[in-house]
Scaffold this motif. Structure first.
Motif, PDB file in Angstrom:
ATOM      1  N   ALA A  54       0.835  -1.203   0.000  1.00 33.47           N
ATOM      2  CA  ALA A  54       0.000   0.000   0.000  1.00 33.47           C
ATOM      3  C   ALA A  54       0.868   1.251   0.000  1.00 33.47           C
ATOM      4  O   ALA A  54       0.566   2.234  -0.694  1.00 33.47           O
ATOM      5  CB  ALA A  54      -0.936  -0.007   1.210  1.00 33.47           C
ATOM      6  N   ASN A  55       1.965   1.231   0.750  1.00 33.87           N
ATOM      7  CA  ASN A  55       2.863   2.385   0.780  1.00 33.87           C
ATOM      8  C   ASN A  55       3.515   2.612  -0.581  1.00 33.87           C
ATOM      9  O   ASN A  55       3.759   3.759  -0.985  1.00 33.87           O
ATOM     10  CB  ASN A  55       3.932   2.188   1.851  1.00 33.87           C
ATOM     11  N   ALA A  56       3.812   1.522  -1.301  1.00 33.82           N
ATOM     12  CA  ALA A  56       4.376   1.666  -2.650  1.00 33.82           C
ATOM     13  C   ALA A  56       3.355   2.311  -3.593  1.00 33.82           C
ATOM     14  O   ALA A  56       3.694   3.163  -4.424  1.00 33.82           O
ATOM     15  CB  ALA A  56       4.815   0.302  -3.184  1.00 33.82           C
ATOM     16  N   TRP A  57       2.101   1.924  -3.447  1.00 31.43           N
ATOM     17  CA  TRP A  57       1.051   2.540  -4.268  1.00 31.43           C
ATOM     18  C   TRP A  57       0.848   4.001  -3.872  1.00 31.43           C
ATOM     19  O   TRP A  57       0.509   4.840  -4.714  1.00 31.43           O
ATOM     20  CB  TRP A  57      -0.254   1.762  -4.143  1.00 31.43           C
ATOM     21  N   ALA A  58       1.062   4.327  -2.601  1.00 29.25           N
ATOM     22  CA  ALA A  58       0.995   5.727  -2.175  1.00 29.25           C
ATOM     23  C   ALA A  58       2.078   6.546  -2.858  1.00 29.25           C
ATOM     24  O   ALA A  58       1.860   7.707  -3.249  1.00 29.25           O
ATOM     25  CB  ALA A  58       1.131   5.820  -0.651  1.00 29.25           C
ATOM     26  N   CYS A  59       3.255   5.947  -3.015  1.00 29.19           N
ATOM     27  CA  CYS A  59       4.341   6.604  -3.744  1.00 29.19           C
ATOM     28  C   CYS A  59       3.920   6.861  -5.194  1.00 29.19           C
ATOM     29  O   CYS A  59       4.168   7.932  -5.745  1.00 29.19           O
ATOM     30  CB  CYS A  59       5.596   5.742  -3.685  1.00 29.19           C
ATOM     31  N   ARG A  60       3.270   5.889  -5.795  1.00 28.19           N
ATOM     32  CA  ARG A  60       2.814   6.046  -7.174  1.00 28.19           C
ATOM     33  C   ARG A  60       1.739   7.141  -7.275  1.00 28.19           C
ATOM     34  O   ARG A  60       1.664   7.847  -8.271  1.00 28.19           O
ATOM     35  CB  ARG A  60       2.259   4.728  -7.713  1.00 28.19           C
ATOM     36  N   TYR A  61       0.930   7.268  -6.239  1.00 28.32           N
ATOM     37  CA  TYR A  61      -0.138   8.273  -6.263  1.00 28.32           C
ATOM     38  C   TYR A  61       0.427   9.694  -6.290  1.00 28.32           C
ATOM     39  O   TYR A  61      -0.197  10.605  -6.844  1.00 28.32           O
ATOM     40  CB  TYR A  61      -1.055   8.098  -5.044  1.00 28.32           C
ATOM     41  N   LYS A  62       1.604   9.891  -5.699  1.00 18.27           N
ATOM     42  CA  LYS A  62       2.169  11.240  -5.596  1.00 18.27           C
ATOM     43  C   LYS A  62       2.349  11.904  -6.956  1.00 18.27           C
ATOM     44  O   LYS A  62       2.340  13.129  -7.064  1.00 18.27           O
ATOM     45  CB  LYS A  62       3.509  11.189  -4.860  1.00 18.27           C
ATOM     46  N   ARG A  64       0.251  12.151  -9.200  1.00 16.96           N
ATOM     47  CA  ARG A  64      -0.982  12.835  -9.585  1.00 16.96           C
ATOM     48  C   ARG A  64      -1.093  14.231  -8.984  1.00 16.96           C
ATOM     49  O   ARG A  64      -1.868  15.056  -9.473  1.00 16.96           O
ATOM     50  CB  ARG A  64      -2.204  12.034  -9.109  1.00 16.96           C
ATOM     51  N   LEU A  65      -0.348  14.489  -7.913  1.00 17.93           N
ATOM     52  CA  LEU A  65      -0.624  15.670  -7.105  1.00 17.93           C
ATOM     53  C   LEU A  65      -0.395  16.985  -7.841  1.00 17.93           C
ATOM     54  O   LEU A  65      -0.968  17.999  -7.487  1.00 17.93           O
ATOM     55  CB  LEU A  65       0.213  15.622  -5.821  1.00 17.93           C
ATOM     56  N   GLY A  66       0.431  16.974  -8.866  1.00 15.67           N
ATOM     57  CA  GLY A  66       0.661  18.202  -9.614  1.00 15.67           C
ATOM     58  C   GLY A  66      -0.312  18.411 -10.753  1.00 15.67           C
ATOM     59  O   GLY A  66      -0.233  19.420 -11.469  1.00 15.67           O
ATOM     60  N   ASP A  67      -1.239  17.485 -10.938  1.00 19.83           N
ATOM     61  CA  ASP A  67      -2.189  17.533 -12.056  1.00 19.83           C
ATOM     62  C   ASP A  67      -3.602  17.585 -11.489  1.00 19.83           C
ATOM     63  O   ASP A  67      -4.121  16.582 -11.006  1.00 19.83           O
ATOM     64  CB  ASP A  67      -1.989  16.291 -12.937  1.00 19.83           C
ATOM     65  N   ARG A  68      -4.232  18.757 -11.551  1.00 22.99           N
ATOM     66  CA  ARG A  68      -5.549  18.939 -10.943  1.00 22.99           C
ATOM     67  C   ARG A  68      -6.574  17.956 -11.509  1.00 22.99           C
ATOM     68  O   ARG A  68      -7.379  17.379 -10.774  1.00 22.99           O
ATOM     69  CB  ARG A  68      -6.019  20.381 -11.158  1.00 22.99           C
ATOM     70  N   GLU A  69      -6.544  17.767 -12.822  1.00 25.48           N
ATOM     71  CA  GLU A  69      -7.512  16.868 -13.449  1.00 25.48           C
ATOM     72  C   GLU A  69      -7.320  15.438 -12.958  1.00 25.48           C
ATOM     73  O   GLU A  69      -8.284  14.721 -12.693  1.00 25.48           O
ATOM     74  CB  GLU A  69      -7.365  16.922 -14.970  1.00 25.48           C
ATOM     75  N   ALA A  70      -6.055  15.022 -12.799  1.00 23.76           N
ATOM     76  CA  ALA A  70      -5.779  13.666 -12.322  1.00 23.76           C
ATOM     77  C   ALA A  70      -6.203  13.493 -10.869  1.00 23.76           C
ATOM     78  O   ALA A  70      -6.718  12.445 -10.474  1.00 23.76           O
ATOM     79  CB  ALA A  70      -4.286  13.345 -12.474  1.00 23.76           C
ATOM     80  N   VAL A  71      -6.012  14.532 -10.057  1.00 25.81           N
ATOM     81  CA  VAL A  71      -6.398  14.461  -8.644  1.00 25.81           C
ATOM     82  C   VAL A  71      -7.905  14.292  -8.510  1.00 25.81           C
ATOM     83  O   VAL A  71      -8.388  13.586  -7.624  1.00 25.81           O
ATOM     84  CB  VAL A  71      -5.910  15.718  -7.893  1.00 25.81           C
ATOM     85  N   TRP A  72      -8.677  14.929  -9.405  1.00 26.45           N
ATOM     86  CA  TRP A  72     -10.130  14.879  -9.307  1.00 26.45           C
ATOM     87  C   TRP A  72     -10.754  13.747 -10.125  1.00 26.45           C
ATOM     88  O   TRP A  72     -11.977  13.635 -10.183  1.00 26.45           O
ATOM     89  CB  TRP A  72     -10.741  16.218  -9.695  1.00 26.45           C
ATOM     90  N   ASP A  73      -9.936  12.924 -10.734  1.00 28.63           N
ATOM     91  CA  ASP A  73     -10.461  11.730 -11.404  1.00 28.63           C
ATOM     92  C   ASP A  73     -11.185  10.876 -10.360  1.00 28.63           C
ATOM     93  O   ASP A  73     -10.615  10.533  -9.324  1.00 28.63           O
ATOM     94  CB  ASP A  73      -9.304  10.950 -12.036  1.00 28.63           C
ATOM     95  N   THR A 116      -9.517  10.870   1.305  1.00 30.36           N
ATOM     96  CA  THR A 116      -9.157  11.330  -0.033  1.00 30.36           C
ATOM     97  C   THR A 116     -10.282  11.057  -1.022  1.00 30.36           C
ATOM     98  O   THR A 116     -10.582  11.882  -1.894  1.00 30.36           O
ATOM     99  CB  THR A 116      -7.872  10.633  -0.511  1.00 30.36           C
ATOM    100  N   LEU A 117     -10.930   9.908  -0.892  1.00 33.39           N
ATOM    101  CA  LEU A 117     -11.972   9.498  -1.821  1.00 33.39           C
ATOM    102  C   LEU A 117     -13.305  10.194  -1.562  1.00 33.39           C
ATOM    103  O   LEU A 117     -14.255   9.999  -2.319  1.00 33.39           O
ATOM    104  CB  LEU A 117     -12.167   7.985  -1.751  1.00 33.39           C
ATOM    105  N   GLY A 118     -13.397  10.985  -0.496  1.00 32.51           N
ATOM    106  CA  GLY A 118     -14.644  11.667  -0.183  1.00 32.51           C
ATOM    107  C   GLY A 118     -15.495  10.963   0.847  1.00 32.51           C
ATOM    108  O   GLY A 118     -16.589  11.429   1.170  1.00 32.51           O
ATOM    109  N   ARG A 119     -14.995   9.862   1.397  1.00 31.56           N
ATOM    110  CA  ARG A 119     -15.756   9.150   2.425  1.00 31.56           C
ATOM    111  C   ARG A 119     -15.276   9.606   3.802  1.00 31.56           C
ATOM    112  O   ARG A 119     -14.840   8.825   4.652  1.00 31.56           O
ATOM    113  CB  ARG A 119     -15.619   7.637   2.231  1.00 31.56           C
ATOM    114  N   PHE A 120     -15.373  10.928   4.010  1.00 29.85           N
ATOM    115  CA  PHE A 120     -14.805  11.545   5.198  1.00 29.85           C
ATOM    116  C   PHE A 120     -15.564  11.193   6.467  1.00 29.85           C
ATOM    117  O   PHE A 120     -14.991  11.209   7.557  1.00 29.85           O
ATOM    118  CB  PHE A 120     -14.737  13.065   5.024  1.00 29.85           C
ATOM    119  N   VAL A 121     -16.844  10.856   6.365  1.00 25.17           N
ATOM    120  CA  VAL A 121     -17.592  10.445   7.551  1.00 25.17           C
ATOM    121  C   VAL A 121     -17.061   9.110   8.062  1.00 25.17           C
ATOM    122  O   VAL A 121     -16.796   8.941   9.258  1.00 25.17           O
ATOM    123  CB  VAL A 121     -19.099  10.353   7.235  1.00 25.17           C
TER     124      VAL A 121
END
Length: 498
Positions: A54-62, A64-73, A116-121
């Motif tokens: 999971a931590n490796a996938w978190a590294c891969r997610y980073k 996206r952070l500079g691309d607004r469209e990718a972050v909101w996919d 992150t996914l919007g399931r903040f509750v």
């Protein structure tokens, strides 16, 4: 290498990849993890490997952070993998064998990804679970505090903003203090960021004044012992349609005050969405009461007297109280499809009525991309609804991310279309001479627990719906010109609810 040495190596590679933003190294670590998973690992080793993956996938997610469209996919494949792996670790039989710090790390990261996914509750439950293991695990407290301000920003009630800010400030200040005492319980590089967040809250809110004015236990809980017990049960299980119930289990939150935000319609258009939300809310609170009555019933009801039933010798459980729990389950599940009906009207999706469901509303075709109407909205609460639907209705997600989701879906299908038998004690399949092979068998306690879980999901969905509409209305108001007249709707008197 031994399993232990191999796990240590993969952990080091993932840490190096994360620090250096090296995607190639993260992919190499994932490849090694796949090789190691092919061995016969113990349950706790497998859970630990899933955490490192999971931590490796978190590294891969980073990336996206500079691309607004990718972050909101809405799809977020890297976050999906993290949720899958972290949930599999949490639900593993080896999870309880892991040391406390590692369990806290897994739960904290899972809360972060759901947020992150919007399931903040729902994310708050995982941070709270980590703190239940170790109250000093400040990373969970800090993330819970920061997330409160994101939640607050989605709210439409300014009075709630202040209370959320007060709790968020408390959490962040306490976490920074704990970081100084227990630096090994988190990433100390983040402590200044958490302190900065606390200072920003203090600059915008008079936190001390809010705290002094706050009287969370100074509200009524009902006129008799039964109503007070019922409201206390709702508070403890976080079942009030009230965002304050996510930060308080006090009487201030013991009222279903959440409705729709202010919204604008064309001239002469009736407040249809208000009527729809009224119906959803009424169904929810009625289902909640039936669940309470079904769980707490201690005596047979007179309607069950002299109703001839036979003992099938497998500890069957019958009676009005059991049927109330079943009805509560059905009603809670149906709320989800009705939310889809609401969205189809409000967002003018023009989906034919027969095709509207909480599963199908998100795409033009079953395996097609998410509708542009959702993806381009940058609507965080609506994204939460989308991911909630995945747990319940997408086959691979039910298998991988939420084990309870498959049980909920199967139970609903059998309640609506087949045959469910409830048992006081559920006999093992195949080891009982009177095993009912046709029935979907479930113990009474499991039925109650699954219905409670479904009620909590329905509550989250209704909150996401209301706050998603608030976000949509703010977007619609941008650049809008013309005359707007205000009309207020009066609350319906309780005396009319006969």
């Amino acid at each position: 290498m031994s399993n232990s040495d191999a796990l240590d190596l993969i952990a080091q590679l993932v840490d190096q990849a994360t620090d250096a933003d090296d995607l190639a190294l993260a992919d190499h670590a994932l490849s090694l993890a796949n090789d190691l998973a092919a061995r016969k690992l113990g349950p706790s080793e497998m859970a630990l490997l899933d955490y490192f993956r999971a931590n490796a996938w978190a590294c891969r997610y980073k990336q996206r952070l500079g691309d607004r469209e990718a972050v909101w996919d809405f799809e977020q494949p890297e976050v999906r993998q993290q949720v899958f792996l972290l949930r599999r670790a949490v639900n593993s039989s080896g999870f309880t064998e892991m040391d406390a710090i590692r369990r806290c790390q897994i739960l904290t990261n899972l809360g972060n990804q759901l947020d992150t996914l919007g399931r903040f509750v729902e994310a708050r439950a995982y941070w709270s679970a980590a703190l239940a293991i170790d109250t000093n695990f400040w990373m969970a407290r800090a993330n819970r505090g920061r997330a409160l301000m994101h939640y607050a920003a989605a709210l439409y009630d300014p009075g709630h903003h202040a209370i959320f800010a007060f709790h968020a400030h408390q959490e962040l200040v306490e976490s920074v203090g704990l970081a100084a005492r227990y630096p090994h319980l988190g990433d100390c590089r983040l402590a200044p960021i958490f302190m900065q967040s606390a200072e920003q809250i203090a600059n915008h809110y008079d936190v001390e004044a809010i705290g002094m004015a706050c009287n969370p236990d100074g509200w009524g809980m009902g006129g008799d012992a039964m109503e007070r017990a019922y409201r206390r049960w709702c508070l403890e299980n976080i079942l009030f349609l009230n965002p304050l119930n996510d930060v308080e289990k006090a009487s201030v939150a013991a009222h279903d005050i959440m409705g729709l935000p202010d919204f604008t319609t064309e001239i002469n258009e009736p407040p249809i969405v208000t009527g729809m939300f009224n119906a959803l809310k009424q169904e929810f609170v009625s289902a909640r009461w039936m669940l309470w009555e079904g769980i707490k019933s201690a005596e047979p009801h007179f309607s069950d007297r002299e109703v001839l039933l036979y003992n099938t010798l497998d500890y069957p459980s019958y009676g009005l109280s059991v049927e109330k729990v079943k009805m509560a389950f059905r009603m809670a599940y149906s709320i989800l499809d009705k939310i889809a009906y609401f969205l189809n009207h409000y967002l003018a999706l023009a989906i034919p009525e027969k095709r509207i469901s909480f599963r199908t509303i998100w795409r033009e075709k079953d395996n097609g991309p998410v509708r542009d109407r959702f993806v381009k909205s940058e609507n965080w609460p609506i994204r939460g609804l989308f991911w909630l639907s995945k747990d319940l209705f997408e086959e691979d997600m039910r298998d991988s991310t939420e084990p309870e989701a498959r049980a909920l879906a199967e139970l609903r299908h059998h309640l609506e279309h087949k045959y469910v038998k409830v048992h006081e004690m559920r006999p093992g399949v195949g080891d009982h001479p009177f095993c009912d092979t046709l029935a979907h068998s479930i113990s009474r306690s499991d039925l109650e627990q699954r219905t409670l879980r479904l009620m909590q999901l329905a509550r989250s969905a209704l909150i996401y719906l209301s706050l998603g509409m608030h976000r949509e209305e703010r977007e619609r108001a941008k650049g809008k010109r013309g005359l707007t007249a205000t009309i207020s709707l009066d609350p319906l008197p309780d005396e009319w609810k006969r």
